[in-house]
Scaffold this active site. Sequence first.
Site, PDB file in Angstrom:
ATOM      1  N   ASP A 164       0.823  -1.217   0.000  1.00 37.76           N
ATOM      2  CA  ASP A 164       0.000   0.000   0.000  1.00 37.76           C
ATOM      3  C   ASP A 164       0.858   1.269   0.000  1.00 37.76           C
ATOM      4  O   ASP A 164       0.576   2.214   0.734  1.00 37.76           O
ATOM      5  CB  ASP A 164      -0.956   0.007   1.195  1.00 37.76           C
ATOM      6  CG  ASP A 164      -1.927  -1.149   1.177  1.00 37.76           C
ATOM      7  OD1 ASP A 164      -1.988  -1.848   0.154  1.00 37.76           O
ATOM      8  OD2 ASP A 164      -2.616  -1.367   2.182  1.00 37.76           O
ATOM      9  N   ASP A 185      -0.312  -4.286  -3.882  1.00 35.97           N
ATOM     10  CA  ASP A 185      -1.289  -3.187  -4.003  1.00 35.97           C
ATOM     11  C   ASP A 185      -0.619  -1.828  -3.822  1.00 35.97           C
ATOM     12  O   ASP A 185      -1.180  -0.940  -3.180  1.00 35.97           O
ATOM     13  CB  ASP A 185      -2.408  -3.356  -2.972  1.00 35.97           C
ATOM     14  CG  ASP A 185      -3.123  -4.680  -3.080  1.00 35.97           C
ATOM     15  OD1 ASP A 185      -3.039  -5.319  -4.143  1.00 35.97           O
ATOM     16  OD2 ASP A 185      -3.764  -5.100  -2.095  1.00 35.97           O
ATOM     17  N   ARG A 244      -5.359  -6.045  -9.354  1.00 35.23           N
ATOM     18  CA  ARG A 244      -6.512  -6.821  -8.907  1.00 35.23           C
ATOM     19  C   ARG A 244      -7.611  -5.844  -8.503  1.00 35.23           C
ATOM     20  O   ARG A 244      -7.336  -4.705  -8.103  1.00 35.23           O
ATOM     21  CB  ARG A 244      -6.167  -7.762  -7.758  1.00 35.23           C
ATOM     22  CG  ARG A 244      -5.615  -7.120  -6.493  1.00 35.23           C
ATOM     23  CD  ARG A 244      -5.419  -8.194  -5.432  1.00 35.23           C
ATOM     24  NE  ARG A 244      -4.784  -7.674  -4.230  1.00 35.23           N
ATOM     25  CZ  ARG A 244      -4.618  -8.385  -3.113  1.00 35.23           C
ATOM     26  NH1 ARG A 244      -5.069  -9.639  -3.051  1.00 35.23           N
ATOM     27  NH2 ARG A 244      -4.017  -7.866  -2.055  1.00 35.23           N
ATOM     28  N   TRP A 246      -9.952  -4.035  -6.461  1.00 35.95           N
ATOM     29  CA  TRP A 246     -10.308  -3.704  -5.081  1.00 35.95           C
ATOM     30  C   TRP A 246     -11.812  -3.491  -4.951  1.00 35.95           C
ATOM     31  O   TRP A 246     -12.397  -3.732  -3.913  1.00 35.95           O
ATOM     32  CB  TRP A 246      -9.525  -2.460  -4.635  1.00 35.95           C
ATOM     33  CG  TRP A 246      -9.564  -2.215  -3.159  1.00 35.95           C
ATOM     34  CD1 TRP A 246      -9.775  -3.140  -2.171  1.00 35.95           C
ATOM     35  CD2 TRP A 246      -9.376  -0.977  -2.488  1.00 35.95           C
ATOM     36  NE1 TRP A 246      -9.715  -2.556  -0.934  1.00 35.95           N
ATOM     37  CE2 TRP A 246      -9.475  -1.224  -1.112  1.00 35.95           C
ATOM     38  CE3 TRP A 246      -9.124   0.325  -2.924  1.00 35.95           C
ATOM     39  CZ2 TRP A 246      -9.334  -0.206  -0.150  1.00 35.95           C
ATOM     40  CZ3 TRP A 246      -8.970   1.325  -1.976  1.00 35.95           C
ATOM     41  CH2 TRP A 246      -9.082   1.054  -0.599  1.00 35.95           C
TER      42      TRP A 246
END
Length: 331
Positions: A164, A185, A244, A246
């Site tokens: 993140d 991510d 991907r 979210w």
Amino acid sequence: MMSFLPILFINCFFCLGKATDCGGNHVTETIIVGKYGQAAFRTIQAAIDSVKTNNDQWVKIHIKAGLYIESVVIPKHKPCIILKGEGSRRTIISHWDHHSINNNATFLSFAPNVIASGITFKNSYNVAIYKSNDLRRKIEPANAAKVYGDKCFFHKCSFIGYQDTLFDHSGRHYFKDCYIQGDTDFVYGYGRSYYRNCSIKVMGRNPNLPGFVTAQGRKSRDDRSGFVFEGGSIKGNSKVNLGRAWRPYSRVIFRNTYFSDIVTPQGWVAWTAANNPNTTTYAEVDCKGPGANTSKRVPWMKKLSSSDLNEFSFASFINSDGWVDNLSTIS
């Protein structure tokens, strides 16, 4: 008298709009921050705090070379701020925290009309865990930056983290010639953003466990958010998926990007859109490199028409009102 009021209202409306856009592209004040020597402030936050509430003119905060150990926040009521470093290898803001993805980033920006140039934003929380190579130790979400405000521009900045890294939360954002590092991510959020010529570096602990470059959070068909990457590259030391979902309508497009062989053959993961992955908009256009072979990509990856490509062009996607052209010149 009644006819005068609408005219007065309209004039005031346009005055307010102009103030929001910082009165043009002229810098009215420069504040110096430095660890040593002559400088108005020793910390970046103190310089931001000195900017007047509801600021409506460009204020440049020149940050001298050095390592600044602090969490920096630009509040919503302080727009029109330029953070100008002396190069991302020389001006570094570092912070160590992981309490949640909603707080405690190294850099949090809530205001519209913010520019940052020549700065590294680093969250060092996971660094020791990553270097230990102990796969039993848990990696935590740890933001290097979290950006809320509309019309924000990042030029030649670096964002360093692991999970993140860059919370591209909301609003229109333009990232140009930036460096973004992470594994899971590490570019994510609900923003409507354009990444031009950005270098993406994957630094994974486990070469056999692919990470994810993006986790975009578009929530519905009418949601205008999404990430567009033009040019740049994806390189690193371990396998990675391009993204991907979210949220079920996640939208990410890569154009003319170089993919090294770390990109997985499938490329994309449905995640929250597993029940109907066709709601996502994932596309690759004219990408190159050993990882750009699309023959084994997921079957629901989109093929964009010429009108789609126009929709995702820089001018249409984030700059239809010309806000980028009206930014203050960085010098």
